[in-house]
Design a protein around this motif. Structure first.
Motif, PDB file in Angstrom:
ATOM      1  N   TYR A 122       0.825  -1.198   0.000  1.00  0.00           N
ATOM      2  CA  TYR A 122       0.000   0.000   0.000  1.00  0.00           C
ATOM      3  C   TYR A 122       0.866   1.258   0.000  1.00  0.00           C
ATOM      4  O   TYR A 122       0.652   2.179  -0.806  1.00  0.00           O
ATOM      5  N   ARG A 126       0.805   3.705  -3.042  1.00  0.00           N
ATOM      6  CA  ARG A 126       0.202   5.014  -2.758  1.00  0.00           C
ATOM      7  C   ARG A 126       1.145   6.123  -3.209  1.00  0.00           C
ATOM      8  O   ARG A 126       0.720   7.130  -3.803  1.00  0.00           O
ATOM      9  N   TYR A 140      -9.338   5.892  -3.434  1.00  0.00           N
ATOM     10  CA  TYR A 140      -8.301   4.857  -3.512  1.00  0.00           C
ATOM     11  C   TYR A 140      -8.885   3.578  -2.943  1.00  0.00           C
ATOM     12  O   TYR A 140      -9.315   3.533  -1.795  1.00  0.00           O
ATOM     13  N   GLN A 141      -8.887   2.516  -3.772  1.00  0.00           N
ATOM     14  CA  GLN A 141      -9.564   1.274  -3.429  1.00  0.00           C
ATOM     15  C   GLN A 141      -8.569   0.116  -3.283  1.00  0.00           C
ATOM     16  O   GLN A 141      -7.603   0.037  -4.044  1.00  0.00           O
ATOM     17  N   ILE A 142      -8.840  -0.775  -2.359  1.00  0.00           N
ATOM     18  CA  ILE A 142      -8.096  -2.029  -2.291  1.00  0.00           C
ATOM     19  C   ILE A 142      -8.592  -2.896  -3.442  1.00  0.00           C
ATOM     20  O   ILE A 142      -9.792  -3.107  -3.602  1.00  0.00           O
ATOM     21  N   LEU A 157      -2.621  -1.557   8.558  1.00  0.00           N
ATOM     22  CA  LEU A 157      -3.096  -1.088   7.266  1.00  0.00           C
ATOM     23  C   LEU A 157      -4.337  -0.222   7.437  1.00  0.00           C
ATOM     24  O   LEU A 157      -4.455   0.842   6.820  1.00  0.00           O
ATOM     25  N   HIS A 158      -5.251  -0.655   8.286  1.00  0.00           N
ATOM     26  CA  HIS A 158      -6.467   0.121   8.523  1.00  0.00           C
ATOM     27  C   HIS A 158      -6.126   1.516   9.043  1.00  0.00           C
ATOM     28  O   HIS A 158      -6.731   2.516   8.626  1.00  0.00           O
ATOM     29  N   LEU A 161      -4.853   3.610   6.159  1.00  0.00           N
ATOM     30  CA  LEU A 161      -5.953   4.014   5.287  1.00  0.00           C
ATOM     31  C   LEU A 161      -6.801   5.100   5.949  1.00  0.00           C
ATOM     32  O   LEU A 161      -7.240   6.051   5.280  1.00  0.00           O
ATOM     33  N   ALA A 164      -5.134   8.379   5.551  1.00  0.00           N
ATOM     34  CA  ALA A 164      -5.369   8.934   4.220  1.00  0.00           C
ATOM     35  C   ALA A 164      -6.766   9.534   4.126  1.00  0.00           C
ATOM     36  O   ALA A 164      -6.968  10.589   3.512  1.00  0.00           O
ATOM     37  N   ILE A 171     -11.759   6.179   0.837  1.00  0.00           N
ATOM     38  CA  ILE A 171     -11.185   4.837   0.846  1.00  0.00           C
ATOM     39  C   ILE A 171     -12.272   3.831   0.484  1.00  0.00           C
ATOM     40  O   ILE A 171     -13.374   3.855   1.059  1.00  0.00           O
ATOM     41  N   PHE A 198     -14.565   2.085   5.064  1.00  0.00           N
ATOM     42  CA  PHE A 198     -14.776   2.148   3.621  1.00  0.00           C
ATOM     43  C   PHE A 198     -15.997   2.989   3.248  1.00  0.00           C
ATOM     44  O   PHE A 198     -17.036   2.920   3.910  1.00  0.00           O
TER      45      PHE A 198
END
Length: 323
Positions: A122, A126, A140-142, A157-158, A161, A164, A171, A198
């Protein structure tokens, strides 16, 4: 949410977006690429084709453009177009991280992309996306979350995100495979400091593959914007490849099979943005006619009979060759 700009648009095509998976790299699994793309699939040739599509889409009211790190040079092509059109300030740009493009601009590569949903991936991607798209990036998507994806449980990671998101980036996540509904529901449960992480979900839904619909309705009810991809099933619902029942309905509407297939998705109350994956300007124009297709109950019933069992659908998709 950046998608408020789409919700307030007045053009019939406001809820149709353009995805650049098919033109950002020389090889992809869509049917008919031999006819759709020029024999010269150099970087410059596909850059030119991408810019033609972006110009045509924007002129016809499309305001969402979708790319990914693994779509070859799609981010670069889109950035070039945006930099050349400083007057374009009303579009929503979405990209994805989690797959690395590995084909080296070849159609016969052994592996075209490699998946990695880790924090290091990521952070690296990014930075790569930021270098190209800068503050033009809205979403920005996984890329292609599945129920076993570590992205669903990785707290570090969460947190990254969420940071961001605090900086103004939306997200989201996309899904693929026969367990899309399970992945969607698992992602809806992901929170940071008690708040949902999300804001969008992008999933495959089409005439043949409808299994994610209940979960997508739940996501919509939870406040997420739903983006639908692969509405023409990688070409299986377009032109000569379409099932007879779809071709019959298309003939009745005097429009293309692709327009009918996309119109069925636009009817879903949870569908926020439906992507066109057109590789030619003519395909794009045909796709955009979906906004004016009117289907009656009998036609809808005949189309509903085409639904496939999810595992069979995804198994067939997995067998499509890279052209």
């Amino acid at each position: 949410m950046p998608f408020a700009r789409l919700a307030s648009a007045t053009t019939p095509t406001a809820h149709l977006g353009l995805g650049l998976a098919a033109v950002g790299r020389p090889g992809y699994i869509n049917l008919g690429r031999e006819e759709d793309l020029p024999a010269d699939r150099s970087v410059d040739a596909l850059r030119e084709r991408t810019h033609e599509l972006l110009e045509a889409a924007y002129a016809q009211g499309v305001r969402y453009f979708d790319v990914a790190r693994s779509y070859g040079r799609s981010e670069e092509f889109l950035a070039d177009w945006l930099n050349g059109r400083p007057d374009v300030d009303d579009v929503v740009v979405g990209s994805k991280w989690g797959y690395r493009y590995t084909a080296d601009w070849r159609t016969d590569a052994e592996a075209h992309e490699v998946k990695d949903h880790g924090l290091a991936m990521y952070e690296r991607q990014r930075a790569e996306t930021a270098e190209l798209l800068g503050d033009r990036l809205d979403l920005y998507q996984i890329h292609s979350v599945t129920p076993d994806s570590p992205a669903l449980t990785d707290k570090e990671l969460h947190a990254a995100l969420a940071e961001a998101a605090a900086g103004g980036l939306s997200i989201g996540f996309s899904t693929s495979g026969p367990a899309q509904a399970e992945a969607i529901r698992a992602a809806l449960a992901v929170t940071v400091d008690g708040e949902p992480l999300f804001r969008t979900v992008q999933s495959t839904y089409n005439v043949l593959e409808t299994s994610a619909a209940p979960a997508l309705a739940e996501a919509h009810d939870a406040g997420l914007t739903v983006i639908v991809k692969e509405g023409v099933a990688n070409g299986r619902l377009a032109g000569p490849h379409a099932p007879e029942a779809l071709r019959a309905v298309a003939q009745e509407t005097s429009l293309g099979c692709d327009a009918v297939a996309l119109a069925l998705i636009l009817r879903q109350p949870w569908a926020g943005v439906v992507l066109s994956g057109a590789a030619t300007v003519n395909q794009l124009a045909s796709n955009l006619h979906a906004a004016v297709v009117d289907l009656d109950d009998d036609q809808l019933s005949r189309l509903a009979a085409l639904v496939e069992e999810p595992r069979a659908y995804w198994e067939r998709r997995g067998q499509l060759p890279w052209h």
